[in-house]
Design a protein around this motif. Structure first.
Motif, short mmCIF file in Angstrom:
data_model
loop_
_atom_site.label_atom_id
_atom_site.label_comp_id
_atom_site.label_asym_id
_atom_site.label_seq_id
_atom_site.Cartn_x
_atom_site.Cartn_y
_atom_site.Cartn_z
N LYS A 186 34.25 40.81 34.16
CA LYS A 186 34.20 42.27 33.96
C LYS A 186 33.98 42.64 32.50
O LYS A 186 33.10 43.43 32.17
CB LYS A 186 35.52 42.89 34.44
N ILE A 229 26.46 47.71 43.21
CA ILE A 229 26.27 47.54 41.78
C ILE A 229 25.18 48.44 41.26
O ILE A 229 25.12 48.75 40.10
CB ILE A 229 26.01 46.07 41.37
N PRO A 250 29.74 41.34 38.50
CA PRO A 250 30.78 41.53 39.51
C PRO A 250 30.62 42.89 40.21
O PRO A 250 30.22 43.87 39.58
CB PRO A 250 32.08 41.50 38.69
N GLN A 251 30.93 42.90 41.50
CA GLN A 251 30.87 44.15 42.29
C GLN A 251 32.20 44.88 42.14
O GLN A 251 33.08 44.75 43.00
CB GLN A 251 30.67 43.81 43.76
N ILE A 252 32.33 45.63 41.06
CA ILE A 252 33.59 46.34 40.80
C ILE A 252 33.23 47.75 40.33
O ILE A 252 32.11 47.99 39.87
CB ILE A 252 34.42 45.61 39.70
N SER A 271 34.06 35.70 40.42
CA SER A 271 32.89 36.53 40.12
C SER A 271 32.61 36.55 38.62
O SER A 271 33.36 35.98 37.82
CB SER A 271 33.15 37.96 40.62
N THR A 323 24.40 40.45 43.26
CA THR A 323 25.00 40.22 41.94
C THR A 323 23.98 40.32 40.80
O THR A 323 24.29 39.93 39.67
CB THR A 323 25.65 38.82 41.88
N GLU A 343 40.63 47.87 42.00
CA GLU A 343 39.21 47.68 42.36
C GLU A 343 38.27 48.02 41.21
O GLU A 343 37.07 47.77 41.28
CB GLU A 343 38.91 48.49 43.63
N GLU A 400 36.65 42.06 42.29
CA GLU A 400 35.69 42.14 43.39
C GLU A 400 36.32 41.56 44.65
O GLU A 400 36.82 40.43 44.63
CB GLU A 400 34.43 41.33 43.01
N ASP A 401 36.29 42.32 45.72
CA ASP A 401 36.70 41.81 47.04
C ASP A 401 38.04 41.09 47.04
O ASP A 401 38.18 40.04 47.68
CB ASP A 401 35.66 40.77 47.51
#
Ligand code: EPU
Length: 430
Positions: free
Chosen positions: A22, A429, A45-47, A19, A70, A398, A402-403
């Motif tokens: 961060k 996000i 990133p999905q965090i 991803s 994203t 987390e 991400e994931d």
């Protein structure tokens, strides 16, 4: 409490997509405060750290729209507020970038001291030194850092950093972008995310030269206008999966990376007998034979990253012979060692040095993540260990991965999430 349950001892095979970075995202999103218009930011990133920083911008009055999983559009044109709410800022370290960005935009900022992982002291004196040199008054009272440009606008100047600091380098860039005149940052950090922040700002109309070297020159401009920008892949996320393959064995193609950014990690894995093949935007990591001992010292980029120190420690715990690991950035980044010992790891820590006696195997145990990278390292140790492990306090992990459970499951890891009753795990996000 939500935990990961991991059945170790299975080699990993397949592909993992990396991803966006961060530590680039958490600086680039606040940098949108400097822009007059809509910034489209891609590869976010999905965090949870990203969710936190977007929530702060929204609270300040930014218009944040989710375009897809994203991508977000951020419009800060109508923000008038320079005071960041305490409960949001304390969740993350990167809230300190709001000081530089708000000072640059409004000539004033009120931001609570930052949160984030606990590695002993995490001072921000070099950030403040930069702001003061650029004509701001900075003081702390009532639980807030109050910063105000004396003339209403930051003034370009020369700033020499006493130590190489990623955060101070980026924060001074943010404060300098719309300043009056030229700012020169000497002894600047050179991490890939610093180049990414400069590229983002330049693509919106800034005039920043030298990012990626230790002297960065920022010529202040009157205004930045909107545009779109895609964040670089996460060097540390990629490195984490490289070390997972090294520890657990197997063969994984790690995709959407910049191999150049991984060379400091690749070099150490090669020394340990792990095969790493560079492709254009991927690395193939393969480990079937035994792991050899080596020594590792963390340093600012292009040295071995401190954010990979716990993960490489997990691999060294399984290498043949005695390895010496030296932490060259933070005072106290070995808080995870007791958890590793529960698995049978043999590690002696003296100050910044850990001596690791490689063991033939690690055995499953109940582990508690104490910070982001240490949590990831516990997952790696558990994947390589024999038997079942449980890793709790996964909110730390987390914040920055991400994931992680899905990505590891896809390459054959036996890892599942056991969700605490009542916990909402819908990460978004926007
Ligand atoms: N330092 C000072 N004074 C300062 C700033 C730093 O003494 O004003 C010292 C620190 O105490 C430390 C060293 O300088 O010993 C380096 O600190 P740096 O400022 O580079 O760290 P940071 O900006 O707070 C970022 C990352 C960290 C990463 C470090 C080093 C973000 C949000 N955080 O922190 O990432 O460990 O750089 O590369 O970008 C992580 O992602 O897990 C993480 C902790």
């Amino acid at each position: 409490m939500t935990k990961y349950v991991i059945q170790g001892g299975k080699p990993l095979y397949g592909e993992i997509n990396i991803s966006g970075a961060k530590n680039a995202a958490v600086a680039i999103i606040p940098a949108a405060l400097l822009v007059d218009g809509v910034c489209r930011i891609e590869n976010i990133p999905q965090i949870s750290d990203v969710t936190s920083i977007l929530n702060i911008l929204q609270d300040l009055g930014a218009d944040v729209r989710t375009v897809n999983r994203t991508t977000v559009d951020v419009d800060c044109s109508h923000i008038r507020n320079a005071k960041v709410p305490e409960e949001l800022a304390r969740k993350i370290r990167a809230s300190y970038y709001l000081i530089g960005a708000l000072l640059g935009r409004f000539g004033s900022a009120e931001v609570p001291p930052p949160g984030g992982c606990d590695f002993g002291g995490r001072p921000i004196d070099q950030h403040i030194k930069g702001f003061v040199a650029m004509g701001a008054d900075v003081d702390v009272h009532g639980g807030y850092i109050h910063a105000k440009a004396k003339t209403g606008r930051m003034i370009g100047t020369q700033v020499y950093l006493d130590m190489v600091s990623v955060g101070a380098t980026m924060n001074i860039i943010l404060a300098a972008t719309l300043a009056d005149g030229m700012t020169v940052i000497e002894n600047a950090a050179k991490e890939p995310h610093i180049v990414d922040l400069a590229n983002f700002l330049n693509s919106m109309g800034a005039d920043i030269m030298g990012a990626g070297t230790d002297v960065i020159k920022v010529r202040g401009v009157e205004r930045l206008t909107g545009g779109s920008y895609s964040i670089i892949p996460d060097q540390i996320e990629a490195g984490t999966y490289m070390t997972a393959v090294a520890a657990a064995g197997g063969e994984v193609l790690i995709r959407n990376v910049i191999p150049k950014h991984l060379e400091c990690i690749t070099a150490k894995l090669l020394e340990m007998g792990v095969e790493v093949e560079e492709r254009d935007d991927a690395v193939l990591v393969r480990r079937h034979g035994p792991l050899s001992r080596t020594n590792v010292k963390t340093l600012p980029y292009p040295g071995f990253p401190t954010d990979m120190q716990p993960q490489i420690a997990a691999v060294l715990c399984l290498a043949q012979g005695t390895s010496v690991l030296t932490e060259g950035v933070w005072d106290n980044r070995y808080r995870y060692v007791d958890e590793f010992r529960r698995m049978g790891a043999q590690i002696q820590v003296d100050g910044k040095v850990a001596v690791i006696e490689g063991a033939s195997h690690l055995s499953g145990a109940k582990l508690q993540a104490c910070d982001l990278r240490a949590g990831a390292a516990m997952v790696i140790a558990a994947l390589a260990g024999q038997g079942t492990s449980e890793v709790s306090c996964v909110h730390h992990i987390e914040r920055g991965y991400e994931d992680i459970v899905r990505k590891l499951s896809n390459v054959g890891a036996d890892i599942r999430v056991v969700v605490a009753p009542g916990e909402d795990r819908q990460a978004k996000i926007g």
